[in-house]
Scaffold this motif. Structure first.
Motif, PDB file in Angstrom:
ATOM      1  N   LYS A 151     -15.470 -29.023  52.486  1.00  0.00           N
ATOM      2  CA  LYS A 151     -16.835 -28.889  51.983  1.00  0.00           C
ATOM      3  C   LYS A 151     -17.626 -28.108  53.024  1.00  0.00           C
ATOM      4  CE  LYS A 151     -16.939 -32.973  49.106  1.00  0.00           C
ATOM      5  NZ  LYS A 151     -17.573 -34.272  48.868  1.00  0.00           N
ATOM      6  N   ALA A 152     -17.881 -26.832  52.699  1.00  0.00           N
ATOM      7  CA  ALA A 152     -18.577 -25.931  53.615  1.00  0.00           C
ATOM      8  C   ALA A 152     -20.084 -26.162  53.508  1.00  0.00           C
ATOM      9  CB  ALA A 152     -18.242 -24.483  53.292  1.00  0.00           C
ATOM     10  N   TYR A 192     -26.631 -27.988  51.157  1.00  0.00           N
ATOM     11  CA  TYR A 192     -25.688 -28.300  50.096  1.00  0.00           C
ATOM     12  C   TYR A 192     -24.292 -27.931  50.580  1.00  0.00           C
ATOM     13  CZ  TYR A 192     -25.723 -23.318  48.922  1.00  0.00           C
ATOM     14  OH  TYR A 192     -25.629 -21.954  48.976  1.00  0.00           O
ATOM     15  N   TYR A 193     -23.290 -28.368  49.861  1.00  0.00           N
ATOM     16  CA  TYR A 193     -21.904 -28.149  50.272  1.00  0.00           C
ATOM     17  C   TYR A 193     -21.137 -27.455  49.161  1.00  0.00           C
ATOM     18  CZ  TYR A 193     -22.885 -31.320  54.096  1.00  0.00           C
ATOM     19  OH  TYR A 193     -23.422 -31.899  55.220  1.00  0.00           O
ATOM     20  N   ASP A 194     -20.444 -26.376  49.528  1.00  0.00           N
ATOM     21  CA  ASP A 194     -19.522 -25.706  48.618  1.00  0.00           C
ATOM     22  C   ASP A 194     -18.130 -26.263  48.874  1.00  0.00           C
ATOM     23  OD1 ASP A 194     -21.282 -23.978  47.357  1.00  0.00           O
ATOM     24  OD2 ASP A 194     -20.981 -22.361  48.802  1.00  0.00           O
ATOM     25  N   ALA A 195     -17.463 -26.724  47.821  1.00  0.00           N
ATOM     26  CA  ALA A 195     -16.140 -27.316  47.980  1.00  0.00           C
ATOM     27  C   ALA A 195     -15.056 -26.255  47.796  1.00  0.00           C
ATOM     28  CB  ALA A 195     -15.949 -28.446  46.993  1.00  0.00           C
ATOM     29  N   VAL A 196     -14.090 -26.275  48.712  1.00  0.00           N
ATOM     30  CA  VAL A 196     -12.905 -25.421  48.638  1.00  0.00           C
ATOM     31  C   VAL A 196     -11.708 -26.363  48.609  1.00  0.00           C
ATOM     32  CG1 VAL A 196     -11.581 -23.598  49.768  1.00  0.00           C
ATOM     33  CG2 VAL A 196     -14.074 -23.629  49.967  1.00  0.00           C
ATOM     34  N   ILE A 223      -6.968 -22.974  50.063  1.00  0.00           N
ATOM     35  CA  ILE A 223      -6.574 -23.147  51.465  1.00  0.00           C
ATOM     36  C   ILE A 223      -5.125 -22.714  51.664  1.00  0.00           C
ATOM     37  CG2 ILE A 223      -6.213 -24.846  53.297  1.00  0.00           C
ATOM     38  CD1 ILE A 223      -8.577 -26.433  52.061  1.00  0.00           C
ATOM     39  N   LEU A 224      -4.228 -23.139  50.773  1.00  0.00           N
ATOM     40  CA  LEU A 224      -2.818 -22.771  50.908  1.00  0.00           C
ATOM     41  C   LEU A 224      -2.603 -21.276  50.693  1.00  0.00           C
ATOM     42  CD1 LEU A 224      -0.911 -25.751  49.263  1.00  0.00           C
ATOM     43  CD2 LEU A 224      -1.196 -25.217  51.684  1.00  0.00           C
ATOM     44  N   GLY A 266     -19.927 -28.883  61.393  1.00  0.00           N
ATOM     45  CA  GLY A 266     -20.800 -29.520  60.410  1.00  0.00           C
ATOM     46  C   GLY A 266     -20.193 -29.587  59.019  1.00  0.00           C
ATOM     47  N   ASP A 267     -19.091 -28.854  58.777  1.00  0.00           N
ATOM     48  CA  ASP A 267     -18.405 -28.927  57.495  1.00  0.00           C
ATOM     49  C   ASP A 267     -17.630 -30.244  57.401  1.00  0.00           C
ATOM     50  OD1 ASP A 267     -19.347 -26.378  57.097  1.00  0.00           O
ATOM     51  OD2 ASP A 267     -17.383 -25.402  57.184  1.00  0.00           O
TER      52      ASP A 267
END
Length: 184
Positions: A81-82, A105-109, A114-115, A138-139
């Protein structure tokens, strides 16, 4: 008549007490050892990512190799969560109306992205910086690990209780936290 019925009944009880219950206990201990090994692998991997601020292909390969030592199959889910900031304006069309505050706010990856960063199809060396997945201080980074195979303890338990388990999960480890450092 009672004498003849008590001998088979006593034999069944003896087999249960002398064979199945010690076997069940041994398999339960194996599951507990597999859980402990998996928990150590997950915590070491996540803490390493949180302290370094990146995931390298070698780190992920070492992590999966440690999980493989338990002789179980796992479903691994990673989530990043960036942390992002959205400045607040009184009038969004006029930059001069900036209030001096910002929303967080958080952007989810997720796992697939990731892979793909760690293992692209372009044949680049494992040590190339483009194959590292970077996180910022902070992520949030979390990993959830679940076994997908039915363990021997679960099979024997189902046999003894005449049960039919739909969910074979005996190992379920969610672990994560805030990224502490960007040690690129």
């Amino acid at each position: 008549m009672v004498k003849y019925l008590s001998i088979p009944f006593a034999s069944v009880i003896a087999v249960l007490l002398l064979f199945f219950f010690p076997l069940q206990s041994t398999y339960e201990q194996q599951d507990q050892m597999a859980y402990n090994l998996s928990y150590n692998a997950v915590t070491n991997f996540v803490d390493s990512v949180r302290n370094k601020g990146y995931i390298s292909p070698m780190m992920y390969s070492d992590f999966t190799r440690e999980l493989g030592a338990t002789n179980n199959l796992f479903d691994i889910q990673m989530e990043h969560k960036a942390k992002r900031y959205n400045p607040i304006y009184k009038d969004p069309t006029d930059e001069a109306t900036f209030t001096g505050a910002a929303e967080v706010y958080y952007d989810a990856v997720y796992q697939q992205t990731i892979l793909y960063t760690l293992f692209p199809d372009n044949g680049v060396s494992d040590f190339d910086p483009s194959r590292k997945y970077y996180l910022k201080e902070g992520d949030f980074f979390t990993v959830t690990v679940r076994n997908t195979n039915t363990t021997k303890a679960k099979l024997l338990s189902d046999f003894l209780t005449n049960g039919n388990s739909v969910d074979p999960t005996r190992i379920d480890i969610p672990y994560g936290g805030i990224v502490n450092n960007e040690n690129y």
